[in-house]
Design a protein around this motif. Structure first.
Motif, PDB file in Angstrom:
ATOM      1  N   ALA A 102       2.142   5.006   4.590  1.00  0.00           N
ATOM      2  CA  ALA A 102       1.276   4.800   3.425  1.00  0.00           C
ATOM      3  C   ALA A 102       0.387   6.025   3.186  1.00  0.00           C
ATOM      4  CB  ALA A 102       0.414   3.564   3.636  1.00  0.00           C
ATOM      5  N   LYS A 103       0.375   6.505   1.963  1.00  0.00           N
ATOM      6  CA  LYS A 103      -0.437   7.669   1.604  1.00  0.00           C
ATOM      7  C   LYS A 103      -1.498   7.269   0.578  1.00  0.00           C
ATOM      8  CE  LYS A 103       2.463   9.988   4.098  1.00  0.00           C
ATOM      9  NZ  LYS A 103       2.113  10.138   5.515  1.00  0.00           N
TER      10      LYS A 103
ATOM     11  N   SER B 255       0.813  -1.217   0.000  1.00  0.00           N
ATOM     12  CA  SER B 255       0.000   0.000   0.000  1.00  0.00           C
ATOM     13  C   SER B 255       0.851   1.273   0.000  1.00  0.00           C
ATOM     14  CB  SER B 255      -0.942   0.002   1.206  1.00  0.00           C
ATOM     15  OG  SER B 255      -1.686  -1.191   1.231  1.00  0.00           O
ATOM     16  N   THR B 256       2.063   1.201   0.535  1.00  0.00           N
ATOM     17  CA  THR B 256       2.921   2.399   0.456  1.00  0.00           C
ATOM     18  C   THR B 256       3.242   2.694  -1.004  1.00  0.00           C
ATOM     19  OG1 THR B 256       5.015   1.192   0.630  1.00  0.00           O
ATOM     20  CG2 THR B 256       4.025   1.940   2.678  1.00  0.00           C
ATOM     21  N   ILE B 257       3.241   1.662  -1.847  1.00  0.00           N
ATOM     22  CA  ILE B 257       3.499   1.874  -3.280  1.00  0.00           C
ATOM     23  C   ILE B 257       2.205   2.255  -4.002  1.00  0.00           C
ATOM     24  CG2 ILE B 257       4.348   0.821  -5.432  1.00  0.00           C
ATOM     25  CD1 ILE B 257       6.549   1.011  -3.312  1.00  0.00           C
ATOM     26  N   ILE B 258       1.136   1.465  -3.818  1.00  0.00           N
ATOM     27  CA  ILE B 258      -0.062   1.686  -4.657  1.00  0.00           C
ATOM     28  C   ILE B 258      -1.067   2.658  -4.031  1.00  0.00           C
ATOM     29  CG2 ILE B 258       0.208  -0.600  -5.730  1.00  0.00           C
ATOM     30  CD1 ILE B 258      -2.238  -1.560  -4.161  1.00  0.00           C
ATOM     31  N   GLY B 259      -0.904   2.970  -2.746  1.00  0.00           N
ATOM     32  CA  GLY B 259      -1.846   3.882  -2.096  1.00  0.00           C
ATOM     33  C   GLY B 259      -3.142   3.169  -1.725  1.00  0.00           C
ATOM     34  N   SER B 260      -4.168   3.940  -1.378  1.00  0.00           N
ATOM     35  CA  SER B 260      -5.414   3.327  -0.909  1.00  0.00           C
ATOM     36  C   SER B 260      -6.474   3.197  -2.005  1.00  0.00           C
ATOM     37  CB  SER B 260      -5.982   4.140   0.262  1.00  0.00           C
ATOM     38  OG  SER B 260      -6.228   5.466  -0.161  1.00  0.00           O
TER      39      SER B 260
ATOM     40  N   VAL C  12     -12.168   2.557   2.782  1.00  0.00           N
ATOM     41  CA  VAL C  12     -10.748   2.208   2.898  1.00  0.00           C
ATOM     42  C   VAL C  12     -10.095   3.222   3.826  1.00  0.00           C
ATOM     43  CG1 VAL C  12      -8.590   1.784   1.662  1.00  0.00           C
ATOM     44  CG2 VAL C  12     -10.786   1.346   0.525  1.00  0.00           C
ATOM     45  N   ARG C  13      -9.583   2.749   4.919  1.00  0.00           N
ATOM     46  CA  ARG C  13      -8.939   3.670   5.862  1.00  0.00           C
ATOM     47  C   ARG C  13      -7.470   3.295   6.030  1.00  0.00           C
ATOM     48  NH1 ARG C  13     -12.435   4.021  11.118  1.00  0.00           N
ATOM     49  NH2 ARG C  13     -10.984   5.723  11.534  1.00  0.00           N
ATOM     50  N   ILE C  14      -6.680   4.300   6.412  1.00  0.00           N
ATOM     51  CA  ILE C  14      -5.231   4.070   6.540  1.00  0.00           C
ATOM     52  C   ILE C  14      -4.810   4.187   8.004  1.00  0.00           C
ATOM     53  CG2 ILE C  14      -2.917   4.772   5.797  1.00  0.00           C
ATOM     54  CD1 ILE C  14      -4.148   6.007   3.305  1.00  0.00           C
TER      55      ILE C  14
ATOM     56  N   ASN D  92      -2.234   8.390  -2.333  1.00  0.00           N
ATOM     57  CA  ASN D  92      -1.791   8.229  -3.723  1.00  0.00           C
ATOM     58  C   ASN D  92      -0.593   7.304  -3.863  1.00  0.00           C
ATOM     59  OD1 ASN D  92      -3.747   9.891  -4.881  1.00  0.00           O
ATOM     60  ND2 ASN D  92      -2.582  11.715  -4.273  1.00  0.00           N
ATOM     61  N   GLY D  93      -0.145   6.719  -2.794  1.00  0.00           N
ATOM     62  CA  GLY D  93       0.993   5.801  -2.858  1.00  0.00           C
ATOM     63  C   GLY D  93       2.295   6.522  -3.150  1.00  0.00           C
ATOM     64  N   ASN D  94       3.173   5.841  -3.842  1.00  0.00           N
ATOM     65  CA  ASN D  94       4.485   6.391  -4.165  1.00  0.00           C
ATOM     66  C   ASN D  94       4.560   6.596  -5.678  1.00  0.00           C
ATOM     67  OD1 ASN D  94       7.189   6.653  -4.897  1.00  0.00           O
ATOM     68  ND2 ASN D  94       7.913   5.402  -3.179  1.00  0.00           N
ATOM     69  N   PRO D  95       4.323   7.832  -6.140  1.00  0.00           N
ATOM     70  CA  PRO D  95       4.238   8.081  -7.586  1.00  0.00           C
ATOM     71  C   PRO D  95       5.525   7.705  -8.336  1.00  0.00           C
ATOM     72  CG  PRO D  95       3.483   9.990  -6.327  1.00  0.00           C
ATOM     73  CD  PRO D  95       4.104   9.050  -5.353  1.00  0.00           C
ATOM     74  N   THR D  96       6.680   7.894  -7.702  1.00  0.00           N
ATOM     75  CA  THR D  96       7.953   7.572  -8.375  1.00  0.00           C
ATOM     76  C   THR D  96       8.023   6.076  -8.651  1.00  0.00           C
ATOM     77  OG1 THR D  96       8.938   9.323  -7.061  1.00  0.00           O
ATOM     78  CG2 THR D  96      10.462   7.864  -8.219  1.00  0.00           C
ATOM     79  N   ALA D  97       7.696   5.280  -7.616  1.00  0.00           N
ATOM     80  CA  ALA D  97       7.748   3.825  -7.779  1.00  0.00           C
ATOM     81  C   ALA D  97       6.710   3.363  -8.798  1.00  0.00           C
ATOM     82  CB  ALA D  97       7.506   3.147  -6.432  1.00  0.00           C
ATOM     83  N   LEU D  98       5.520   3.979  -8.761  1.00  0.00           N
ATOM     84  CA  LEU D  98       4.469   3.593  -9.709  1.00  0.00           C
ATOM     85  C   LEU D  98       4.878   3.913 -11.151  1.00  0.00           C
ATOM     86  CD1 LEU D  98       1.277   4.653  -7.709  1.00  0.00           C
ATOM     87  CD2 LEU D  98       1.965   2.325  -8.336  1.00  0.00           C
ATOM     88  N   ALA D  99       5.574   5.051 -11.318  1.00  0.00           N
ATOM     89  CA  ALA D  99       6.036   5.426 -12.659  1.00  0.00           C
ATOM     90  C   ALA D  99       7.065   4.409 -13.163  1.00  0.00           C
ATOM     91  CB  ALA D  99       6.626   6.831 -12.629  1.00  0.00           C
ATOM     92  N   LEU D 100       7.950   3.952 -12.261  1.00  0.00           N
ATOM     93  CA  LEU D 100       8.942   2.931 -12.631  1.00  0.00           C
ATOM     94  C   LEU D 100       8.250   1.647 -13.079  1.00  0.00           C
ATOM     95  CD1 LEU D 100      11.690   3.007  -9.836  1.00  0.00           C
ATOM     96  CD2 LEU D 100      12.036   3.345 -12.280  1.00  0.00           C
TER      97      LEU D 100
END
Lengths: 336, 380
Positions: B255-256, B200-205, B247-249, B258-266
């Protein structure tokens, strides 16, 4: 899948190592001294009790924060003699050297051995040198033997342990294993984790001279504290319960274990001793240990209990309980 | 603040467990599932089940990357190491080292002479490639959204460094589709999902929102520490008792939304979605990631011509998830355990022929596997 070849797990000090010893070596070499499976064999020679031990050192890398293969070889052998209640006196040193190994490195290792032996007042009195073709060994391996004398009044035995006895560890756990791992894998942690490699003989001598009722001692090297505690309860009519929050551990070791998913209870130590002592003497033992620099973090971590028989249980920091078993293979870093 | 002790405070744990008990007193059984290997492991490691009332049932889903990796994948890796033994170095994360294939494991193959190196990161694998220019270095790329970005980064880096001897044997998986497959499983009556922390830290909620919206099942993204897990359970129960689903965090320190945009872009640069085989569960549409055409030159399957060895459709593969699905190994109920419909104790192999020394199914191999956790932490 049946094992038809030796895997690295057979050398990890965990369950497969024990199986190898019990199923292959013990029945064939069968004798009374060996069957005790102590850190040293205790031999009765013309009325004198002699502690006799051997060990091989294949650490990689050869040099690590807090020591090298030389200090490890000397201190490791000394400790195996000291924990059976004997005073270490003489060591042997056999060197298996890879063709092409730097002479200056060998000199450095031998100097370390000289200093470590002098510090513990033991002498290296016999030795052997073999050189093998490049690739046959990884740089340098050292084999040692050690002998020492057990004083008449000392009688440590696993069979003397009974419910109610306390378990003491002489200091922080996991330092050696994580120092070597961190250096080997160039993990680059700062400040670096330092091995606890040190001779325990003088601290143990003070302890034994104080008249406390020590039942049994073992140095929790390969396989760590968890393996040693399992060895203590193995095939006995008692168990051990110990408390997670009382176990001394350095922040760096704990952090690295957390990151890699390792359990510090199974990580090797090279300058620690686990002591089983009568409950009434536990505080005194801790006090004596704490007077020594090597025992400054000593703590009572657990107790011998009537139930569950043959098991080691850990009370977790949040109040849960779990069984601590012997490890099957090497710990492996987790994927995530 | 060391971020360790603070999340393992025994007094707070007891208080939380009392609050949880108060919330569900006199209610029917509530079934929650965690789909993260580290959650599974820590629930056992800290003895958390003992702090929960008996009407809360915790199930361990398919959250351990080694456990869901199909047998055929291990067979393929072994086949490469055997067929190309003179020219190949296999690099792998540690957990996969002991995972059983049909007849062997990488650990056993290493003892027989195969070149297998355990690495701590994909960058280590790149170093191996750099230092062994005469060899082809194959990295075993498995795992969820947590690890896949680092594998994507390794290929981008290899391209930058002009390393032509680095290859990846891919078997990457993504979490939301398998969660959907579990929800469509009629045997499973879930009341809530404890969503994985690092995935979830990568993909977000947001990728979980369909679960709350379409299936009316509450989700909480929880951290790994004992207090994180207890609080995550509490937050799920709050929703369940109020008949809400969102969905709660809980793991908000990392974990945010929107997740981790840099990792998602990779991820998006190197991989594209595909169907994937899950050990014991079968093929789940859209649950995998494969290399985009620009990165196909890194694909170990193409380079090593191994179609003879693995990935033939076997009896293990069914779709959608079916009751009684067994792994390729006879008698192993890994699949049912991964779906949470059976417990390790229900397996006739558990603790007898299947133990950490001789694992039959992958759930016994990885420290994160449900069977390994049961065995190690004394549920046997």
């Amino acid at each position: 899948m049946k094992n038809d070849k030796i895997t690295l797990a057979h050398g990890s000090g965990g369950k497969l190592t024990h199986d190898l010893v019990k199923q292959l070596f013990l029945p064939r070499f069968n004798n009374k001294a060996l069957s005790q499976l102590g850190d040293s064999a205790i031999l009765d020679i013309h009325g004198m009790r002699i502690a006799f031990t051997t060990d091989s050192f294949v650490v990689k890398p050869l040099f690590f924060p807090g020591g090298d293969i030389g200090t490890l070889a000397v201190n490791g052998t000394i400790n195996d003699i000291a924990v059976v209640g004997a005073e270490p006196m003489f060591l042997s040193a056999g060197f298996i050297i890879e063709e092409g190994f730097e002479l200056s490195l060998l000199e450095k290792v031998v100097n370390s051995m000289k200093e470590a032996a002098a510090l513990a007042s033991v002498e290296i009195v016999t030795g052997d040198t073999k050189v093998v073709e490049r690739g046959s060994v990884d740089g340098l391996y050292i084999n040692t033997c050690g002998i020492g004398v057990v004083n008449d009044e000392i009688n440590l035995s696993i069979s003397a342990i009974e419910p109610g006895d306390k378990i003491i560890i002489s200091g922080t756990i996991g330092d050696h294993g994580m120092a070597v791992l961190s250096e080997r894998e160039s993990l680059g942690f700062t400040p670096s984790i330092k091995s606890d490699c040190s001779p325990l003989s003088s601290m143990i001598k003070k302890l034994l001279a104080s008249g406390v009722h020590i039942k049994f001692m073992r140095d929790p090297t390969r396989g760590g504290l968890a393996t040693t505690l399992n060895e203590i309860v193995n095939a006995q009519k008692y168990g051990i319960v110990f408390e997670e929050h009382t176990i001394p551990i350095n922040d760096g070791v704990r952090a690295l274990c957390e990151i890699l998913g390792y359990d510090p209870l199974y990580i090797a130590n090279e300058g620690k001793v686990v002591i089983v002592v009568s409950s009434c003497d536990a505080d005194k033992v801790c006090g004596i240990l704490k007077e020594d620099i090597l025992g400054k973090d000593a703590a009572i971590v657990g107790e011998v209990v009537p139930e569950p028989v043959g098991k080691v249980c850990l009370k977790t920091v949040i109040g849960g309980t779990r069984v601590i078993d012997m490890l099957v293979g090497d710990q492996l870093p987790r994927i995530c | 603040m060391k971020y360790i002790d603070e999340f393992r405070n025994g007094t707070i744990a007891i208080n939380l467990s009392r609050k949880i008990a108060d919330l569900v007193r006199e209610r029917d059984t509530i079934t929650l599932m965690e789909v993260c290997g580290s959650h599974t492991m820590n629930i056992y490691r800290y003895g958390l089940k003992k702090l929960l009332p008996s009407n809360i049932r915790l199930l361990s889903g398919p959250g351990c990357p080694v456990c869901v990796t199909p047998t055929s994948y291990i067979d393929t890796a072994i086949a490469i190491s055997q067929k190309y033994s003179q020219e190949v170095l296999i690099t792998t994360f540690g957990d996969l080292f002991r995972a059983p294939g049909s007849t062997s494991s990488l650990e056993r193959e290493k003892a027989r002479g195969a070149s297998v190196i355990v690495v701590y990161s994909t960058l280590d694998a790149l170093e191996v490639a750099k230092n062994n220019a005469g060899k082809k270095v194959v990295f075993l790329g498995i795992g969820f959204e947590t690890t896949t970005p680092t594998i994507a980064a390794s290929m981008i880096e290899a391209e930058k460094r002009n390393l032509t001897n680095y290859f990846v044997l891919t078997s990457h998986k993504v979490m939301p589709p398998v969660m959907e497959a579990l929800l469509r499983d009629k045997e499973l009556n879930l009341d809530g999902f404890l969503c994985p922390a690092h995935v979830s830290t990568i993909i977000g909620s947001k990728p979980y929102e369909f679960i709350a919206r379409d299936f009316h099942i509450p989700c909480v993204i929880a951290g790994f520490e004992p207090l994180d897990i207890l609080q995550g359970i509490y937050m799920l129960l709050e929703q369940i008792t109020r008949k809400e689903s969102s969905v709660r965090i809980q793991y908000s320190r990392v974990a945010k939304c929107n997740g981790n945009p840099t990792a998602l872009a990779l991820l998006d640069r190197v991989f594209e979605p595909c169907d994937a085989e899950w050990r014991g569960l079968g093929i789940i549409p859209g649950s995998g990631l494969k290399l985009r055409s620009h990165y196909e030159r890194f694909d170990a399957r193409t380079v090593f011509q191994i179609s003879d060895f693995g990935f033939q459709i076997n009896s293990e593969i069914r779709s959608p998830i079916q009751s009684g699905t067994q792994s390729a190994t006879n008698g192993c109920i890994c699949g049912d355990i991964l779906r949470g419909v059976k417990l390790p104790a229900d397996c006739k192999l558990f603790g007898k022929v299947c133990n950490p020394e001789h694992p039959v199914g992958a759930c016994m191999v990885s420290s994160e596997g449900t069977c390994a956790a049961w065995y190690k932490y004394g549920e046997n």
